[in-house]
Design an enzyme around this catalytic site. Structure first.
Site, PDB file in Angstrom:
ATOM      1  N   ASN A 183       2.328   5.307 -16.394  1.00 33.37           N
ATOM      2  CA  ASN A 183       1.190   4.743 -15.660  1.00 33.37           C
ATOM      3  C   ASN A 183       0.455   5.913 -15.028  1.00 33.37           C
ATOM      4  O   ASN A 183       0.959   6.551 -14.108  1.00 33.37           O
ATOM      5  CB  ASN A 183       1.662   3.754 -14.595  1.00 33.37           C
ATOM      6  N   ALA A 216       0.872  -1.178   0.000  1.00 38.23           N
ATOM      7  CA  ALA A 216       0.000   0.000   0.000  1.00 38.23           C
ATOM      8  C   ALA A 216       0.908   1.227   0.000  1.00 38.23           C
ATOM      9  O   ALA A 216       0.977   1.982   0.963  1.00 38.23           O
ATOM     10  CB  ALA A 216      -0.924   0.001   1.214  1.00 38.23           C
ATOM     11  N   CYS A 255      -7.817   3.624  -8.812  1.00 45.28           N
ATOM     12  CA  CYS A 255      -7.790   4.775  -7.911  1.00 45.28           C
ATOM     13  C   CYS A 255      -9.212   5.168  -7.487  1.00 45.28           C
ATOM     14  O   CYS A 255     -10.167   4.975  -8.228  1.00 45.28           O
ATOM     15  CB  CYS A 255      -7.137   5.964  -8.609  1.00 45.28           C
TER      16      CYS A 255
END
Length: 318
Positions: free
Chosen positions: A109, A80, A139
Site C-alpha cells: 500500500n 488517525a 494522502c
C-alpha cells in the site's frame, strides 16, 4: 452460467487485475499490520484469503500521529494513525522475507506527499515479492498546500502516471468517497494506467469529548470505517461500476462488511473482490464463516462461482 449439480462446490477463486486469487476476500491495509498479526490467532488459515494488503508505507519512516488515534463510534471506528511505518526499503528488506508467500498473496500500500515520492515507493516494491501495489491517494499533496490527491481527479491521475513506469506489477487505486465525482476520478486514474480500483476509502469524521469539550482524536479528524459507512460504499461502487466495466477494470469493494450478507450485497453491485477491515476487529475468524455462507448462497441461487454473482444488480429500469 447454469448450475450443474447440488454436489458441486461453487468456485470462490477469482481473477483480479491479472492475478489469480484463491478466494475473493482481501484483508485491507492498516487492519492486519504487515500481514503477521493474524498468524497468532488459533484457527486462522491464510488459505481462506485471496490477498493481504500491507500497512500503508511511505518512502521514509514515519512515527504517525499523537494519541488518541483510534476511537470506537456507533457502528464504526475513527482512526488517525498517521501512516506509522518503518519506510518502504525496510519493509522490503526485513518484513516481506518473513511472510508466508506460498499461502496467500501480499500487496503493498503506497503513500506519498508528491507524485515523485509515490513513484519511488513503487520502484522499491517492484523488486519484491508483493504481487500488486495499492495506491492510497487520500494522502495530502504538500506541494499543493495539503490538498488531498484523492479529492482532485487530475492530481489522482498524476500519481498513477508517475507510478506506472516504475513497476510492472498491477496498480490498484484506492478511491476516496470524499471526492465530488468518484466516477470521474475512476475514469481518469484508469486512463492514467491503473489496473484496478479499491472502492471506498474511509469517510472523514470526528468525535468530541463533552466533558473536556475537545476532540477525542488528537488529529481532530479521522477516517470513519465500519458498518456505518456500508450504504455509502455500496452507492459509490454502483456509481463507479459503469466506467470500470467499460474498461474491464476490476473493483475491490470495501466499507463496513461484517457478514456474508454484506459481502453478497457488494458482489451484486459490482465488487469483483471483497475487502475486509474493521469487521476483523469484530470477529478475527470472520473469513472462514463468510466463505461457507457465500457458498451456501451460491448453491441456493444455482450459481457455479462467485464471479457469476458480480454485477448482477437488477433495477426497476431494467
Amino acid at each position: 452460467m447454469a448450475y450443474s449439480s447440488d454436489s458441486v462446490t461453487p468456485n470462490l477463486s477469482i481473477q483480479f487485475a491479472g492475478l489469480h486469487l484463491q478466494t475473493p476476500l482481501v484483508l485491507l491495509s492498516g487492519c492486519v499490520g504487515f500481514g503477521e498479526e493474524y498468524t497468532r490467532i488459533e484457527g486462522w488459515d491464510n488459505h481462506d484469503i485471496g490477498a493481504v494488503i500491507l500497512k500503508g508505507t511511505t518512502l521514509e519512516p514515519r512515527m504517525g500521529n499523537a494519541p488518541h488515534r483510534v476511537y470506537e463510534t456507533p457502528s464504526g471506528m475513527l482512526n488517525a494513525i498517521g501512516l506509522q511505518n518503518p519506510g518502504a526499503r525496510y519493509v522490503v528488506d526485513h518484513i516481506l522475507p518473513q511472510l508466508p508467500h506460498k499461502e496467500t498473496q501480499f500487496w503493498a500500500n503506497a503513500n506519498g506527499t508528491s507524485p515523485e515520492e509515490y513513484a519511488e515507493v513503487a520502484r522499491i516494491f517492484d523488486d519484491s515479492p508483493v504481487t500488486a501495489i495499492e495506491i492510497n491517494i487520500s494522502c495530502p499533496n504538500v506541494k499543493e498546500g495539503g490538498v488531498h490527491f484523492g479529492n482532485n481527479p487530475v492530481m489522482a491521475a498524476r500519481v498513477v502516471e508517475a507510478m506506472r513506469p516504475m513497476t510492472k506489477k498491477p496498480l490498484i487505486t484506492k478511491l476516496s468517497p470524499n471526492t465530488a465525482d468518484i466516477a470521474e476520478t475512476a475514469r481518469m486514474v484508469i486512463e492514467a494506467g491503473t489496473d484496478g480500483l479499491s472502492v471506498i476509502n474511509t469517510l472523514v469524521g470526528m468525535a468530541v469529548d463533552i466533558e473536556q469539550r475537545s476532540p477525542v482524536i488528537a488529529n481532530i479528524s479521522g477516517g470513519l470505517s465500519g458498518p456505518a459507512i456500508k450504504p455509502v460504499a455500496l452507492w459509490k461502487i454502483h456509481q463507479t461500476r459503469a466506467v470500470a466495466a467499460k474498461h474491464n477494470i476490476p473493483i475491490l469493494g470495501q466499507g463496513g462488511i461484517t457478514s456474508a450478507k454484506d459481502a453478497i450485497e457488494f458482489a451484486i453491485v459490482g465488487s469483483d473482490a471483497i475487502g475486509l477491515g474493521t469487521g476483523l476487529f469484530y470477529d478475527p475468524l470472520l473469513c472462514h464463516k463468510l466463505l461457507e455462507e457465500m457458498r451456501d448462497y451460491l448453491r441456493r441461487h444455482t450459481m457455479n462461482s462467485y464471479s457469476d454473482l458480480v454485477g448482477t444488480l437488477v433495477t426497476s429500469a431494467e
